[in-house]
Design an enzyme around this catalytic site. Structure first.
Site, short mmCIF file in Angstrom:
data_model
loop_
_atom_site.label_atom_id
_atom_site.label_comp_id
_atom_site.label_asym_id
_atom_site.label_seq_id
_atom_site.Cartn_x
_atom_site.Cartn_y
_atom_site.Cartn_z
N CYS A 125 0.82 -1.22 0.00
CA CYS A 125 0.00 0.00 0.00
C CYS A 125 0.85 1.26 0.00
CB CYS A 125 -0.95 0.00 1.18
SG CYS A 125 -2.15 -1.33 1.08
N HIS A 181 -3.47 7.23 2.19
CA HIS A 181 -3.83 5.90 1.69
C HIS A 181 -5.22 5.55 2.22
CE1 HIS A 181 -3.89 1.79 0.65
NE2 HIS A 181 -3.72 1.35 1.89
N ASN A 203 -10.15 -0.15 -0.59
CA ASN A 203 -8.69 -0.09 -0.57
C ASN A 203 -8.15 -0.73 -1.85
OD1 ASN A 203 -5.95 -0.36 -0.12
ND2 ASN A 203 -6.16 -1.22 1.94
O1 UT7 Z 1 -3.90 -1.17 3.40
C1 UT7 Z 1 -2.99 -1.96 4.09
C2 UT7 Z 1 -3.11 -1.76 5.51
N1 UT7 Z 1 -4.36 -2.30 5.98
C3 UT7 Z 1 -5.04 -1.66 6.90
O2 UT7 Z 1 -4.65 -0.59 7.28
C4 UT7 Z 1 -6.26 -2.34 7.47
C5 UT7 Z 1 -6.24 -2.21 8.96
N2 UT7 Z 1 -7.30 -2.92 9.65
C6 UT7 Z 1 -8.62 -2.61 9.54
O3 UT7 Z 1 -9.01 -1.79 8.74
C7 UT7 Z 1 -9.58 -3.27 10.50
O4 UT7 Z 1 -8.86 -3.94 11.49
C8 UT7 Z 1 -10.60 -4.22 9.85
C9 UT7 Z 1 -11.57 -3.44 9.00
C10 UT7 Z 1 -9.87 -5.26 9.04
C11 UT7 Z 1 -11.41 -4.92 10.95
O5 UT7 Z 1 -12.04 -3.97 11.76
P1 UT7 Z 1 -11.88 -4.04 13.35
O6 UT7 Z 1 -12.67 -2.95 13.90
O7 UT7 Z 1 -10.42 -4.08 13.68
O8 UT7 Z 1 -12.59 -5.39 13.66
P2 UT7 Z 1 -12.03 -6.62 14.53
O9 UT7 Z 1 -11.12 -7.44 13.69
O10 UT7 Z 1 -11.58 -6.12 15.85
O11 UT7 Z 1 -13.37 -7.43 14.75
C12 UT7 Z 1 -14.43 -6.93 15.61
C13 UT7 Z 1 -15.58 -7.90 15.52
C14 UT7 Z 1 -15.17 -9.36 15.69
O12 UT7 Z 1 -16.18 -10.02 16.37
P3 UT7 Z 1 -16.04 -10.35 17.93
O13 UT7 Z 1 -14.81 -11.19 18.05
O14 UT7 Z 1 -15.90 -9.02 18.60
O15 UT7 Z 1 -17.32 -11.08 18.23
C15 UT7 Z 1 -15.10 -9.85 14.27
O16 UT7 Z 1 -15.31 -11.23 14.17
O17 UT7 Z 1 -16.19 -7.80 14.23
C16 UT7 Z 1 -16.23 -9.09 13.63
N3 UT7 Z 1 -16.07 -8.92 12.19
C17 UT7 Z 1 -17.07 -8.70 11.35
N4 UT7 Z 1 -18.40 -8.57 11.55
C18 UT7 Z 1 -19.17 -8.33 10.48
C19 UT7 Z 1 -14.90 -8.95 11.48
N5 UT7 Z 1 -15.16 -8.75 10.18
C20 UT7 Z 1 -16.50 -8.59 10.08
C21 UT7 Z 1 -17.35 -8.33 9.00
N6 UT7 Z 1 -18.67 -8.20 9.25
N7 UT7 Z 1 -16.91 -8.21 7.74
#
Ligand code: UT7
Length: 335
Positions: free
Chosen positions: A122, A262, A292
């Site tokens: 990225c 980004h 992205n």
């Molecule tokens: O471009 C290269 C660099 N990349 C980035 O900068 C990406 C960085 N990361 C992110 O943007 C975020 O971490 C994500 C968008 C990937 C995930 O968001 P988050 O707020 O960090 O979610 P999380 O992984 O902490 O998950 C929170 C909850 C979990 O459930 P529990 O364990 O709290 O019950 C996940 O299982 O949300 C759940 N979850 C979803 N729910 C509905 C994870 N993905 C989804 C989804 N839909 N697609």
């Protein structure tokens, strides 16, 4: 035209922009039918509503890169034979060995150019801008075409809800030339940390884990991301780099025209803007429509905001990605 050696350093400027995104859209409603997710969660946690997908299985990243380059060449009425170098920033090359940039250069008629791919995930376009600007500054080259292009749909696992909701396909291109004014590439701060490869990678298909029946069965050819960890590093490193660039160039944040960040996650963008005290109207954003697109996010932003820019506008670029790689740069707009 390639210049002889020993020329005085020049300031490089972006002098043209082009872009291409595929027509097909992948909306949050579409994703709801594919994985356990919902529009509300995706919008609240990422800011993304839809992405573009290159559906034609016979077309790779080069197709989008060529179209972005052609858009630039037409707008600028530029003869491709004048281009000295073509850089394609991408993590989804058409093929692993033959540089996508070489194919793009041939297809657009840039047959006087040398061409290579830049792999910094990225941050690829940001690193590429550094390469291009410094080639111009050295005085040896006059026109460098930099393209950021990724067909993320070719490496995303559409059963993994934590990654498939984020990524989209697209390409953007810029031309670097010697500035005819005082405006152009002002400063850059680029960094990397190889320990980050644990948290964001495609494990197999390289020399460490060559493609095998086992790697295929284990799904190791798709993008893996530990989202939470990447998020944490992205916010702190992008904000630190952005702050550093602003401070060491004595820039009053009120005089910044736009932050060009980004587009990984709207919450990351908002956190950086807050840290450097920039209001929403000073932050370029199109994540809502494109998601992205990895190496394509920065040039796609420039394309979308090009008509609003004027000579002298101060732009601060920031990116973070796989590797880890990250950085920030300061450019004053030249046209
Ligand atoms: O471009 C290269 C660099 N990349 C980035 O900068 C990406 C960085 N990361 C992110 O943007 C975020 O971490 C994500 C968008 C990937 C995930 O968001 P988050 O707020 O960090 O979610 P999380 O992984 O902490 O998950 C929170 C909850 C979990 O459930 P529990 O364990 O709290 O019950 C996940 O299982 O949300 C759940 N979850 C979803 N729910 C509905 C994870 N993905 C989804 C989804 N839909 N697609």
């Amino acid at each position: 035209m390639i210049k002889e050696t020993h020329l005085p350093p020049k300031k490089a400027a972006i002098t043209a922009v082009g872009a291409y995104v595929p027509e097909d859209k992948l909306t949050n409603a579409d994703l709801e039918k594919m994985v356990e997710t919902n529009d509300e969660w995706i919008v609240a946690r990422t800011g993304i509503k839809e992405r573009r997908i290159l559906k034609d299985p016979n077309k790779g990243t080069s197709f989008m890169a060529i179209n972005a380059a052609k858009d630039l060449l037409e707008k600028r009425n530029l003869d491709p034979l004048e281009i000295d170098a073509v850089i394609v920033a991408t993590i989804t090359p058409d093929m692993n060995v033959a540089a996508t940039a070489a194919y793009v250069a041939s297809e657009i008629g840039a047959t006087n150019a040398f061409a290579y791919d830049m792999q910094a995930a990225c941050s690829g376009f940001l690193y590429g801008m550094s390469n291009a600007a410094n080639m111009i500054a050295g005085g040896r080259y006059e026109k460098v075409l930099l393209i950021g292009a990724d067909k993320m749909s070719s490496i995303v696992d559409y059963t993994d809800r934590t990654t498939c909701i984020i990524f989209g396909d697209g390409a953007g291109a810029v031309l670097f030339e010697a500035s005819e004014s005082d405006h152009g590439w002002e400063d850059e701060y680029l960094r990397s940390d190889g320990n980050g490869r644990l948290f964001l990678n495609i494990k197999a298909g390289g020399s460490l884990y060559p493609t095998s029946k086992e790697t295929l069965e284990a799904g190791l050819h798709c993008l893996y991301q530990d989202g939470k960890t990447v998020f944490k590093y992205a916010v702190s490193e992008m904000a630190d780099a952005t702050e550093k660039i602003i401070k060491r160039n004595n820039i009053d944040p009120n005089t910044i025209a736009y932050l060009v960040p980004h587009q990984a996650n709207k919450r990351i963008i908002d956190a950086i803007a807050k840290r450097v005290k920039l209001s929403d109207d000073k932050v370029m954003s199109n994540i809502e429509y494109f998601g992205n697109t990895t190496a394509a996010t920065l040039p796609l932003l420039l394309k979308d905001y090009e008509s609003k820019l004027k000579p002298g506008d101060r732009l601060i670029f920031a990116a973070f990605g796989g590797g880890f790689t990250w950085g920030a740069a300061y450019l004053t707009w030249a046209y």
